[in-house]
Design a protein around this motif. Structure first.
Motif, short mmCIF file in Angstrom:
data_model
loop_
_atom_site.label_atom_id
_atom_site.label_comp_id
_atom_site.label_asym_id
_atom_site.label_seq_id
_atom_site.Cartn_x
_atom_site.Cartn_y
_atom_site.Cartn_z
N ARG A 1 -20.01 2.26 -53.78
CA ARG A 1 -21.17 2.91 -54.39
C ARG A 1 -20.66 4.47 -54.81
O ARG A 1 -21.00 5.03 -55.90
N ASN A 2 -19.97 5.09 -53.94
CA ASN A 2 -19.42 6.38 -54.19
C ASN A 2 -18.62 6.51 -55.33
O ASN A 2 -18.66 7.34 -56.20
N MET B 1 -14.33 4.71 -44.14
CA MET B 1 -15.55 4.92 -44.79
C MET B 1 -15.73 3.31 -45.21
O MET B 1 -14.87 2.50 -45.57
N VAL C 1 -19.27 -0.93 -48.78
CA VAL C 1 -20.19 -0.60 -49.44
C VAL C 1 -20.54 0.90 -49.81
O VAL C 1 -20.60 1.14 -51.06
N ASP C 2 -20.16 1.67 -48.89
CA ASP C 2 -20.32 3.25 -49.15
C ASP C 2 -19.26 3.65 -50.39
O ASP C 2 -19.41 4.23 -51.14
N ARG C 3 -17.99 3.18 -50.02
CA ARG C 3 -17.04 3.53 -50.77
C ARG C 3 -17.25 2.86 -52.41
O ARG C 3 -17.09 3.52 -53.34
N GLU D 1 -15.42 11.49 -55.09
CA GLU D 1 -14.92 10.52 -54.45
C GLU D 1 -13.40 10.17 -54.51
O GLU D 1 -12.44 10.03 -53.66
#
Length: 192
Positions: free
Chosen positions: A8-9, A1, A4-6, A17
């Motif tokens: 945000r999550n 992952m 940025v995705d991590r 998460e």
């Protein structure tokens, strides 16, 4: 992952998460390289730009921290960010068994690193020194620590609040002591 995705999550959906983070392999070095270093740069770089490049107004005058002093402060802030997350991980690892959890440096480091996410992201407010107070939003990391402790360290749900409180108090004391040490090594820079 991706980073940025991590980020945000972990902020938006921490309860879903944390189990994903717990299931991932890797090493402490991987988490440092791929997550901690880029995010710890945010407050250091933004603080430098805000204080030394852009500056701020006070009354009728405009003030800036001298460029070299700003660079030194940014480097120290970055280094302190890297150090404190590791020290907090050591505390988490040592305390977990006392709260029904298990030891493990990798999950302890993940818990510390990902819990610091809001503090690092709110570092963007340092670009405009008068907005620096908004860094208080980084306290959301305490909630992340609370939610993540049972999932990563196996801390009993009923003891997660006390575990979180003790870890936060120890982290604050360590941060304060490290800040005093660094402050004693640096003369107060003159503002121009």
């Amino acid at each position: 992952m991706g980073l940025v995705d991590r980020a945000r999550n972990i902020i938006v959906t921490p309860r879903t998460e944390w189990p994903m983070i717990a299931a991932e392999g890797g090493t402490v070095g991987d988490v440092y390289r791929n997550y901690v270093v880029p995010l710890a740069l945010i407050p250091a770089v933004c603080g430098f730009i805000g204080m030394s490049v852009l500056g701020f107004s006070m009354g009728e005058g405009h003030m800036r921290m001298p460029f070299f002093s700003g660079l030194v402060m940014a480097a120290l802030q970055f280094g302190l960010g890297l150090l404190i997350v590791y020290l907090v991980a050591l505390v988490i690892d040592a305390l977990a068994p006392s709260f029904g959890g298990r030891k493990g440096m990798l999950p302890a480091f993940k818990l510390a690193a990902y819990s610091y996410t809001p503090a690092w992201l709110t570092g963007v407010f340092l670009l405009v020194p008068v907005l620096g107070f908004l860094a208080i939003l980084g306290l959301y990391g305490i909630y992340l620590l609370y939610v993540g402790a049972p999932r990563l360290m196996g801390v009993a749900e009923s003891k997660a609040g006390l575990f979180t409180a003790i870890v936060v108090i120890i982290a604050l004391v360590m941060s304060f002591i490290l800040s005093l040490v660094i402050a004693s090594l640096m003369p107060m820079p003159a503002m121009m």
